[in-house]
Design an enzyme around this catalytic site. Structure first.
Site, PDB file in Angstrom:
ATOM      1  CE  LYS A  59      -5.732  -9.408   7.105  1.00 13.31           C
ATOM      2  NZ  LYS A  59      -6.825  -8.688   7.714  1.00 13.31           N
ATOM      3  CB  CYS A  89      -9.486 -16.843  -4.723  1.00 14.54           C
ATOM      4  SG  CYS A  89      -8.564 -15.346  -4.959  1.00 14.54           S
ATOM      5  CG  HIS A 120      -1.728  -1.180   1.451  1.00 18.41           C
ATOM      6  ND1 HIS A 120      -1.817  -1.800   2.667  1.00 18.41           N
ATOM      7  CD2 HIS A 120      -2.489  -1.913   0.601  1.00 18.41           C
ATOM      8  CE1 HIS A 120      -2.608  -2.855   2.571  1.00 18.41           C
ATOM      9  NE2 HIS A 120      -3.034  -2.950   1.328  1.00 18.41           N
ATOM     10  CB  CYS A 157     -11.455 -10.957  -5.032  1.00 21.60           C
ATOM     11  SG  CYS A 157      -9.912 -11.813  -5.225  1.00 21.60           S
ATOM     12  CB  CYS A 211     -12.860 -14.720  -4.052  1.00 21.88           C
ATOM     13  SG  CYS A 211     -11.543 -14.229  -2.901  1.00 21.88           S
ATOM     14  CG  HIS A 256      -7.248 -13.155  -1.550  1.00 18.26           C
ATOM     15  ND1 HIS A 256      -7.927 -12.621  -2.624  1.00 18.26           N
ATOM     16  CD2 HIS A 256      -6.755 -12.105  -0.863  1.00 18.26           C
ATOM     17  CE1 HIS A 256      -7.865 -11.308  -2.567  1.00 18.26           C
ATOM     18  NE2 HIS A 256      -7.159 -10.965  -1.515  1.00 18.26           N
TER      19      HIS A 256
HETATM   20  N1  MSP Z   1     -10.196  -1.617  -2.089  1.00 14.57           N
HETATM   21  C1  MSP Z   1      -9.638  -2.095  -3.304  1.00 14.57           C
HETATM   22  C2  MSP Z   1      -9.317  -0.956  -4.242  1.00 14.57           C
HETATM   23  C3  MSP Z   1     -10.465  -0.101  -4.631  1.00 14.57           C
HETATM   24  S1  MSP Z   1      -9.978   1.222  -5.621  1.00 14.57           S
HETATM   25  C4  MSP Z   1     -11.373   1.851  -6.186  1.00 14.57           C
HETATM   26  C5  MSP Z   1      -8.359  -2.860  -3.002  1.00 14.57           C
HETATM   27  N2  MSP Z   1      -7.776  -2.585  -1.849  1.00 14.57           N
HETATM   28  S2  MSP Z   1      -6.434  -3.288  -1.290  1.00 14.57           S
HETATM   29  O1  MSP Z   1      -6.177  -2.631  -0.049  1.00 14.57           O
HETATM   30  O2  MSP Z   1      -6.579  -4.694  -1.285  1.00 14.57           O
HETATM   31  O3  MSP Z   1      -5.326  -3.014  -2.334  1.00 14.57           O
HETATM   32  C6  MSP Z   1      -5.000  -1.725  -2.687  1.00 14.57           C
HETATM   33  C7  MSP Z   1      -3.778  -1.663  -3.545  1.00 14.57           C
HETATM   34  O4  MSP Z   1      -2.655  -2.240  -2.897  1.00 14.57           O
HETATM   35  C8  MSP Z   1      -3.925  -2.376  -4.879  1.00 14.57           C
HETATM   36  O5  MSP Z   1      -3.493  -1.490  -5.901  1.00 14.57           O
HETATM   37  C9  MSP Z   1      -2.964  -3.519  -4.773  1.00 14.57           C
HETATM   38  O6  MSP Z   1      -2.391  -3.812  -6.020  1.00 14.57           O
HETATM   39  C10 MSP Z   1      -1.927  -2.945  -3.848  1.00 14.57           C
HETATM   40  N3  MSP Z   1      -1.115  -3.989  -3.259  1.00 14.57           N
HETATM   41  C11 MSP Z   1      -1.486  -4.953  -2.380  1.00 14.57           C
HETATM   42  N4  MSP Z   1      -0.426  -5.775  -2.172  1.00 14.57           N
HETATM   43  C12 MSP Z   1       0.618  -5.359  -2.912  1.00 14.57           C
HETATM   44  C13 MSP Z   1       1.961  -5.704  -3.014  1.00 14.57           C
HETATM   45  N5  MSP Z   1       2.471  -6.749  -2.397  1.00 14.57           N
HETATM   46  N6  MSP Z   1       2.759  -4.928  -3.786  1.00 14.57           N
HETATM   47  C14 MSP Z   1       2.314  -3.783  -4.384  1.00 14.57           C
HETATM   48  N7  MSP Z   1       1.060  -3.431  -4.298  1.00 14.57           N
HETATM   49  C15 MSP Z   1       0.152  -4.290  -3.735  1.00 14.57           C
HETATM   50  O7  MSP Z   1      -7.940  -3.651  -3.817  1.00 14.57           O
END
Ligand code: MSP
Length: 507
Positions: free
Chosen positions: A304, A151, A29, A137, A134, A154
């Site tokens: 997680k 999935c 994030h 997702c 899922c 996950h």
């Molecule tokens: N809530 C949705 C997004 C809605 S946008 C209208 C979501 N949230 S998330 O918290 O699961 O993921 C948010 C972002 O974090 C996504 O762009 C996802 O690709 C990114 N990442 C989650 N794990 C990641 C890594 N390990 N590396 C880089 N980014 C990754 O999806």
């Protein structure tokens, strides 16, 4: 009418995905958020009218279930957990102009307005649906898209869900989407990701369900309140909510369309569903969607369930805020997957920050103290370094334009390295004080002035310290590009302060 034409600054509106509120913020994030932040800061330097948005995705089954497990309402749960993201972004010096939570009233009205527009366009109807879902997702999958019953993202079993849902007629937008991609070749970047989105559209699009009756934590459909809006339809809308879609048409006209930064797992939602939803409502699709890969830990995606998540604050304790920001921007090119490792981070910190930039600053300050009584001299207007700066500035500016921060920083560090080599060649620390030494040191100070502006989007606190140590007042982020990057503006005659090492070497 006064007859005066005002100079209106270019609008630059950039967003991160909104993060699921029940996850703890991790470096994945932070990666997107830091990149969006640096990009916003770069465009502010260009004098543009910037709006930078991040926020949290708070509706849906996942949040409702966790709240139930914790004996509180979903909103109470969201209130408690949103703080983790807000605190993390404060810690990382994220300069967002707005923070949107999908549980906010402004967002509810905006989702309902968008739904109503799609409904009025005849693009939403009621169907019975049974599918494999899922929960992580918040999406249905076909058997072919799964690993057995699990999935792929996950690794968790999907659930068989049967519902009477409202559907959005995505299939109707196949041709218009293809035309849109054709006419806007850089709509999705990089190219590989554009091809992936196109491939998905060309396979043929299926209508997708946009409502649920199995939960109540969400936005009710304006024409049938037994249904709440599907979390993805709801979440995507955040980008126009914050741009004033609900009730601020003036703001909306300036802000929208904006630019999205996203990870590759949510490409389909942003590059296919979202533009179609907007087209249906008669609104413009986003200007660009920039897609990045995953940060992998030991070759695997963080999650997680795998217990391999790294929180940004753990890294800040060791490397400092700017050390962390710099690592993600310089070491992890935007686009492909990247391996995150502690050793890689340490190596980058020591080479770029401690050895190159930190060393340049402390060297120059030390010699100015010894040979010029601490007063920084002015640069040579005809210095060789002026050419290096001009060339590398153009490369950096071009790279930021393409959302390639690592390339922009390669260019900035070439300036720093050239300056260190120039100093090593002329060895001002060995020479007698005099006009020659003054010019060499003046050049190095001018480079430090320019570099502190060019690195301000990346290491804002450190660049401000450099700026002040070479005797300048104000902050580098108050300067304007490209003018302030032109050679020859360090005035000389300023007090240069040595101070403690800016980036102490780490073991
Ligand atoms: N809530 C949705 C997004 C809605 S946008 C209208 C979501 N949230 S998330 O918290 O699961 O993921 C948010 C972002 O974090 C996504 O762009 C996802 O690709 C990114 N990442 C989650 N794990 C990641 C890594 N390990 N590396 C880089 N980014 C990754 O999806």
């Amino acid at each position: 009418m006064s007859g005066i034409i005002e100079d209106v600054a270019t609008s630059f509106y950039v967003t991160t995905p909104i993060y699921y509120v029940n996850d703890a913020p991790h470096i994945g994030h932070a990666y997107t958020t830091i990149t969006a932040d640096a990009l916003a800061r770069w465009h502010r330097l260009l004098g543009e009218d910037v709006m930078f948005l991040t926020g949290t995705d708070e509706h849906g089954l996942k949040v409702q279930r966790v709240a139930e497990e914790n004996n509180c309402s979903p909103l109470e749960w969201a209130d408690r957990t949103v703080i983790r993201f807000q605190d993390e972004w404060k810690l990382l010096n994220i300069s967002n102009d707005d923070f949107i939570r999908t549980s906010e009233r402004r967002h509810h009205s905006s989702v309902q307005k968008l739904l109503q527009a799609c409904y009025d366009a005849g693009d939403i109807d009621l169907q019975v649906y049974e599918g494999l879902y899922c929960v992580s997702c918040e999406a249905y999958f076909t058997e072919a898209e799964l690993d057995g019953d699990k999935c792929r993202i996950h690794g968790r079993p999907v659930e068989l869900v049967k519902e009477e849902n409202y559907f959005f007629k995505l299939s109707k937008y196949e041709t218009r989407l293809l035309e849109w991609y054709e006419n806007n070749p850089d709509f999705v970047m990089p190219k590989t990701k554009r091809n992936e989105a196109l491939g998905f559209i060309r396979q043929g699009l299926q209508d997708f369900s946009i409502s649920r009756t199995s939960i109540n934590w969400g936005v009710p459909l304006p024409w049938d309140d037994k249904h709440v809006t599907y979390v993805w339809f709801d979440a995507l809308t955040n980008y126009i909510t914050a741009a004033g879609f609900e009730n601020d048409s003036e703001k909306y006209a300036v802000r929208w369309p904006g630019i999205h930064l996203i990870g590759k797992d949510i490409l389909r939602f942003h590059c296919v569903y979202w533009p179609a939803m907007l087209m249906s409502a008669g609104l413009e699709p986003p200007k660009h969607v920039h897609v990045h890969g995953f940060l992998l830990v030991g070759g695997e995606k963080m999650s997680k369930t795998r217990l391999n998540q790294i929180g940004p604050s753990e890294l800040v304790d060791e490397f400092g805020v700017d050390g962390v920001r710099h690592h993600f921007l310089h070491d992890q090119p935007f686009g492909p997957d990247g391996e995150f490792s502690h050793e890689g981070m340490l190596a980058r910190y020591n080479s770029d920050l401690a050895n190159n930039l930190g060393n340049l600053l402390s060297r120059v300050a030390t010699v100015v103290e010894k040979k010029c009584s601490g007063i920084g001299p002015a640069p040579d207007p005809k210095s060789n370094l002026s050419k290096v700066v001009a060339e590398q500035y153009d490369l950096a500016a071009n790279a930021w334009q393409r959302v390639a921060p690592s390339e922009a920083l390669d260019a900035v560090w070439r300036i720093i390295k050239e300056t260190n080599s120039a100093l090593e060649q002329s060895e001002p620390w060995k020479a007698e004080p005099g006009p020659e030494v003054d010019l060499v040191l003046g050049d190095a100070l001018e480079v430090l002035r320019i570099v502190s502006i060019l690195t301000a989007p990346v290491i804002p606190d450190s660049s401000a310290i450099i700026w002040n140590r070479i005797g300048l007042s104000g902050r580098p982020e108050e300067q304007q590009l490209p003018q302030s990057a032109r050679w020859g503006q360090y005035p000389g005659g300023l007090l240069v302060t040595k101070g403690a090492p800016l980036f102490p070497r780490l073991k």
